[in-house]
Design a protein around this motif. Structure first.
Motif, mmCIF file in Angstrom:
data_model
loop_
_atom_site.group_PDB
_atom_site.id
_atom_site.type_symbol
_atom_site.label_atom_id
_atom_site.label_comp_id
_atom_site.label_asym_id
_atom_site.label_seq_id
_atom_site.Cartn_x
_atom_site.Cartn_y
_atom_site.Cartn_z
ATOM 1 N N ARG A 1 -142.480 -8.176 -72.562
ATOM 2 C CA ARG A 1 -143.329 -9.355 -72.360
ATOM 3 C C ARG A 1 -143.405 -10.196 -73.622
ATOM 4 N NH1 ARG A 1 -147.159 -6.866 -70.547
ATOM 5 N NH2 ARG A 1 -146.702 -7.211 -68.356
ATOM 6 N N GLU A 2 -143.372 -11.505 -73.425
ATOM 7 C CA GLU A 2 -143.573 -12.455 -74.509
ATOM 8 C C GLU A 2 -144.583 -13.486 -74.069
ATOM 9 O OE1 GLU A 2 -139.941 -14.211 -75.729
ATOM 10 O OE2 GLU A 2 -139.258 -12.474 -76.850
ATOM 11 N N GLN A 3 -145.733 -13.504 -74.722
ATOM 12 C CA GLN A 3 -146.780 -14.481 -74.455
ATOM 13 C C GLN A 3 -147.208 -14.478 -72.993
ATOM 14 O OE1 GLN A 3 -145.128 -18.173 -75.833
ATOM 15 N NE2 GLN A 3 -145.317 -17.614 -77.998
ATOM 16 N N GLY A 4 -147.151 -13.335 -72.362
ATOM 17 C CA GLY A 4 -147.670 -13.184 -71.016
ATOM 18 C C GLY A 4 -146.759 -13.655 -69.907
ATOM 19 N N LYS A 5 -145.857 -14.609 -70.184
ATOM 20 C CA LYS A 5 -145.059 -15.192 -69.104
ATOM 21 C C LYS A 5 -143.560 -14.995 -69.293
ATOM 22 C CE LYS A 5 -148.388 -18.716 -67.674
ATOM 23 N NZ LYS A 5 -148.620 -20.150 -67.405
ATOM 24 N N ASP A 6 -143.068 -15.132 -70.508
ATOM 25 C CA ASP A 6 -141.627 -14.977 -70.736
ATOM 26 C C ASP A 6 -141.306 -13.496 -70.781
ATOM 27 O OD1 ASP A 6 -141.843 -17.683 -73.067
ATOM 28 O OD2 ASP A 6 -141.364 -17.726 -70.940
ATOM 29 N N VAL A 7 -140.788 -12.973 -69.681
ATOM 30 C CA VAL A 7 -140.624 -11.527 -69.571
ATOM 31 C C VAL A 7 -139.216 -11.164 -69.139
ATOM 32 C CG1 VAL A 7 -143.049 -11.151 -69.018
ATOM 33 C CG2 VAL A 7 -141.418 -11.569 -67.190
ATOM 34 N N ALA A 8 -138.892 -9.914 -69.339
ATOM 35 C CA ALA A 8 -137.635 -9.348 -68.848
ATOM 36 C C ALA A 8 -137.926 -7.931 -68.403
ATOM 37 C CB ALA A 8 -136.566 -9.360 -69.938
ATOM 38 N N GLU A 9 -137.081 -7.417 -67.532
ATOM 39 C CA GLU A 9 -137.234 -6.048 -67.058
ATOM 40 C C GLU A 9 -135.879 -5.356 -67.112
ATOM 41 O OE1 GLU A 9 -139.034 -3.578 -63.263
ATOM 42 O OE2 GLU A 9 -138.277 -5.597 -62.958
ATOM 43 N N VAL A 10 -135.883 -4.134 -67.617
ATOM 44 C CA VAL A 10 -134.677 -3.308 -67.613
ATOM 45 C C VAL A 10 -134.845 -2.267 -66.518
ATOM 46 C CG1 VAL A 10 -133.269 -1.684 -68.919
ATOM 47 C CG2 VAL A 10 -134.248 -3.676 -70.058
ATOM 48 N N ASP A 11 -133.942 -2.264 -65.557
ATOM 49 C CA ASP A 11 -134.067 -1.346 -64.426
ATOM 50 C C ASP A 11 -133.976 0.108 -64.879
ATOM 51 O OD1 ASP A 11 -134.309 -3.458 -62.623
ATOM 52 O OD2 ASP A 11 -132.145 -3.649 -62.401
ATOM 53 N N VAL A 12 -133.012 0.415 -65.737
ATOM 54 C CA VAL A 12 -132.844 1.783 -66.260
ATOM 55 C C VAL A 12 -132.554 1.685 -67.754
ATOM 56 C CG1 VAL A 12 -131.527 3.924 -66.149
ATOM 57 C CG2 VAL A 12 -131.969 2.627 -64.048
ATOM 58 N N ARG A 13 -133.327 2.416 -68.560
ATOM 59 C CA ARG A 13 -133.130 2.404 -70.011
ATOM 60 C C ARG A 13 -133.000 3.828 -70.531
ATOM 61 N NH1 ARG A 13 -137.779 0.621 -74.264
ATOM 62 N NH2 ARG A 13 -138.521 2.700 -73.649
ATOM 63 N N SER A 14 -131.996 4.037 -71.362
ATOM 64 C CA SER A 14 -131.784 5.351 -71.965
ATOM 65 C C SER A 14 -131.490 5.169 -73.445
ATOM 66 C CB SER A 14 -130.618 6.081 -71.286
ATOM 67 O OG SER A 14 -130.310 7.280 -71.969
ATOM 68 N N ILE A 15 -132.293 5.801 -74.307
ATOM 69 C CA ILE A 15 -132.101 5.706 -75.758
ATOM 70 C C ILE A 15 -131.929 7.108 -76.308
ATOM 71 C CG2 ILE A 15 -133.124 4.998 -77.947
ATOM 72 C CD1 ILE A 15 -134.542 2.764 -76.447
ATOM 73 N N ASN B 1 -129.325 9.438 -79.406
ATOM 74 C CA ASN B 1 -128.211 9.568 -80.354
ATOM 75 C C ASN B 1 -127.777 8.236 -80.941
ATOM 76 O OD1 ASN B 1 -128.134 12.362 -79.724
ATOM 77 N ND2 ASN B 1 -126.851 11.920 -77.918
ATOM 78 N N GLY B 2 -128.735 7.400 -81.279
ATOM 79 C CA GLY B 2 -128.430 6.134 -81.938
ATOM 80 C C GLY B 2 -127.905 5.044 -81.037
ATOM 81 N N THR B 3 -127.898 5.279 -79.722
ATOM 82 C CA THR B 3 -127.404 4.275 -78.762
ATOM 83 C C THR B 3 -128.455 4.021 -77.689
ATOM 84 O OG1 THR B 3 -125.104 4.930 -79.098
ATOM 85 C CG2 THR B 3 -125.603 3.699 -77.086
ATOM 86 N N GLY B 4 -128.658 2.761 -77.393
ATOM 87 C CA GLY B 4 -129.565 2.381 -76.310
ATOM 88 C C GLY B 4 -128.792 1.733 -75.183
ATOM 89 N N ARG B 5 -128.928 2.282 -73.981
ATOM 90 C CA ARG B 5 -128.273 1.710 -72.797
ATOM 91 C C ARG B 5 -129.331 1.009 -71.962
ATOM 92 N NH1 ARG B 5 -124.857 6.226 -69.809
ATOM 93 N NH2 ARG B 5 -124.119 4.388 -68.645
ATOM 94 N N PHE B 6 -129.099 -0.267 -71.664
ATOM 95 C CA PHE B 6 -130.035 -1.086 -70.906
ATOM 96 C C PHE B 6 -129.295 -1.571 -69.660
ATOM 97 C CE2 PHE B 6 -130.831 -1.279 -75.417
ATOM 98 C CZ PHE B 6 -132.197 -1.004 -75.524
ATOM 99 N N ILE B 7 -129.642 -1.004 -68.512
ATOM 100 C CA ILE B 7 -128.824 -1.188 -67.307
ATOM 101 C C ILE B 7 -129.524 -2.078 -66.282
ATOM 102 C CG2 ILE B 7 -127.591 -0.016 -65.449
ATOM 103 C CD1 ILE B 7 -127.501 2.472 -67.204
#
Length: 543
Positions: free
Chosen positions: A368-382, A384-390
């Motif tokens: 969330r950014e300022q209540g309105k500017d938002v994004a959603e990650v359906d599946v997130r896995s972090i 071993n130093g890697t983040g997967r945002f699916i």
């Protein structure tokens, strides 16, 4: 002076200025004018709202009471005595756990399109101005109205709100199928909330589902046949109270006063209090339950679905449970289409969990950014130093993903997610991999957008962007060695009903079902609402 007022408010609760003056005069032996003067000279912690009330009245409260259950109850009562429109809005918000999509507000709060009535946008503007509510944008839901209690409060509401909305959309699709087969409404003319930019309308009121009806006791056959109407609202909370159904009662009773058209009103919930049940019956409304319409199995499946969606963990067990729910609830293609997006997210989460050695990924992570500017990650896995945002897009095989969705993912969601991720000191050096799992196809324009983004990402060495199609996803599932997971994916996606059929027909009605009629499988609701043919997207029903 202010101390005396604060003590009265703490003892008797928030009050309108009239009753508060009466209490002050009674307790202190003052005249009415003297009591009003003391009220006018009040100081902190005594405050009042700037909402308009009859006879210039004000709603007074102590600062510590703001936002309490007693505060909302007293404010609702005060607004009800002032005319009712604001009260219905607050009751609708309370009934839905404190958050409601703006597109559903007119139906839920019984606001009228009549120019003589207060419109929903005007009420929202006034309530936002006094900081009672705030407008927010939630991924997968869109613009919403919520009580103004801060970001942490909103985060607590989102899982319940999303689960309820998915269950209600599944139920509405099933009710539509049921009502159409019984002939309660004109086939092909049913309208559901969320299917188009305009809400289903009968006269000046919005509803969750409507249809013109030619049933003998609803239609007028005296001259040229004039249909009556079917008007349905749903509210899937555990126990519906009298206050929860009062906006619906208002719509029904008001419509009878201004129109000669006959309507069949149906309200659908899990359970009712005795007061709510009696009030609906006394008004000639059908107080339906999921059990009475579809049986105990479906009712329990909807409750389980809500629980699974709220507590999504992405395990194989969840996928198997969800597939059972899918089989129970997806008996109409419309309901199945609403469920497939969520099922696909569970499949992806299960695959990622197995790939990462039982590390449970996050599902539906909101940024969330300022209540309105938002994004959603359906599946997130972090790990071993890697983040997967699916990003999960479960389309029917062969169907193209809208280029606008591709553009939004690349130019809005990815930058927002990356910005929030690297802002965390623990993840400042995290390797970010942004993936889209797609069971349909990209257009040539979509492919070009992805290639341009991948090139820019590789040059900057900040992130990696990948898109996986249906055969690549199938191969990844095969590599997990889980045969049940592979079967679920093949049955409900690669070999989904309607996936390989050019068209179907109703042998009785001769109605054709073409590509625009098919329920989408996308996991994001923003692109899910364009699935009905032009015939079904007719304007609201007028009387």
């Amino acid at each position: 002076m202010s101390k005396e007022l604060a003590e009265l408010l703490l003892e008797h609760g928030p009050q309108l200025s009239g009753p508060l003056c009466g209490l002050l005069a009674q307790k202190k032996g003052l005249s009415a004018d003297a009591a009003r003067q003391r009220l006018a000279r009040r100081r902190s912690p005594v405050k009042f709202l700037t909402l308009p009330f009859a006879k210039r009245a004000r709603f007074f409260y102590v600062d510590s009471q703001f936002g309490s259950p007693q505060f909302w109850t007293r404010l609702s009562e005060a607004l009800e005595s002032n005319g009712g429109a604001y009260s219905r809005l607050i009751k609708a918000l309370n009934a839905r756990g404190g958050i409601i999509p703006l597109s559903h507000l007119a139906a839920a709060a019984a606001t009228s399109a009549d120019r003589k009535q207060i419109a929903a946008p005007e009420m929202v503007e006034r309530l936002v101005e006094v900081r009672l509510v705030e407008e927010i944008t939630l991924p997968g839901i869109g613009p919403c109205l919520a009580y103004a209690k801060g970001a942490s409060y909103i985060d607590e509401l989102v899982p319940d709100a999303k689960a309820r909305l998915v269950c209600e959309s599944v139920l509405l699709e099933s009710v539509k199928d049921w009502a159409a087969k019984l002939g309660l409404g004109s086939y092909g003319s049913f309208m559901l909330r969320g299917e188009s930019q305009s809400a289903p309308m009968v006269s000046k009121f919005a509803w969750d589902m409507t249809a013109p009806s030619y049933l003998a006791h609803l239609a007028d056959w005296s001259d040229k046949p004039k249909p009556g109407f079917l008007a349905v609202d749903v509210l899937l909370k555990q126990h519906v109270e009298l206050a929860d159904v009062q906006p619906f009662l208002y719509k029904c009773t008001s419509l009878r006063k201004v129109s000669r058209a006959r309507c069949l009103y149906i309200f659908i919930a899990h359970r009712y209090s005795l007061e709510a049940l009696n009030a609906l019956r006394a008004a000639g409304i059908v107080p339906a339950t999921v059990v009475s319409l579809f049986g105990k199995e479906v009712a329990e499946a909807l409750l389980t679905l809500a629980s699974v969606l709220r507590e999504a963990a992405g395990t194989v067990k969840d996928v198997e449970k969800f597939e059972l729910l899918f089989t129970t609830l997806g008996r109409s293609e419309g309901a199945a289409g609403r469920l497939r997006g969520a099922l696909f997210e569970f499949i992806v989460a299960a695959v990622v969990r197995i790939q990462k050695g039982d590390a449970v990924p996050d599902m539906n992570k909101i940024y969330r950014e300022q209540g309105k500017d938002v994004a959603e990650v359906d599946v997130r896995s972090i790990a071993n130093g890697t983040g997967r945002f699916i990003e999960c897009k479960g389309l029917l095989p062969g169907h193209l993903l809208d280029d606008a969705e591709v553009d939004k993912w690349l130019k809005r969601r990815i930058p927002v997610v990356r910005k929030h991720t690297v802002a965390n000191p623990e993840w400042a050096n995290l390797k970010c991999v942004f993936e889209m799992w797609l069971t349909g196809e990209l257009s040539q324009t979509g492919k070009s957008l992805v290639e341009e983004a991948k090139k820019a990402a590789s040059e900057g060495k900040k992130q990696t962007i990948e898109v996986y199609g249906p055969r690549e996803i199938e191969e990844m599932i095969e590599n997990t060695g889980d045969k049940n997971l592979l079967k679920v994916f093949r049955d409900h996606f690669l070999n989904a009903p309607l996936a390989n059929l050019a068209e179907l027909g109703n042998p009785v009605s001769k109605r054709r079902i073409n590509q625009f009629d098919r329920a989408p499988l996308t996991g994001n609701s923003g692109a899910d609402n364009n699935r009905h043919s032009q015939e079904e997207n007719t304007p609201g029903h007028s009387i």
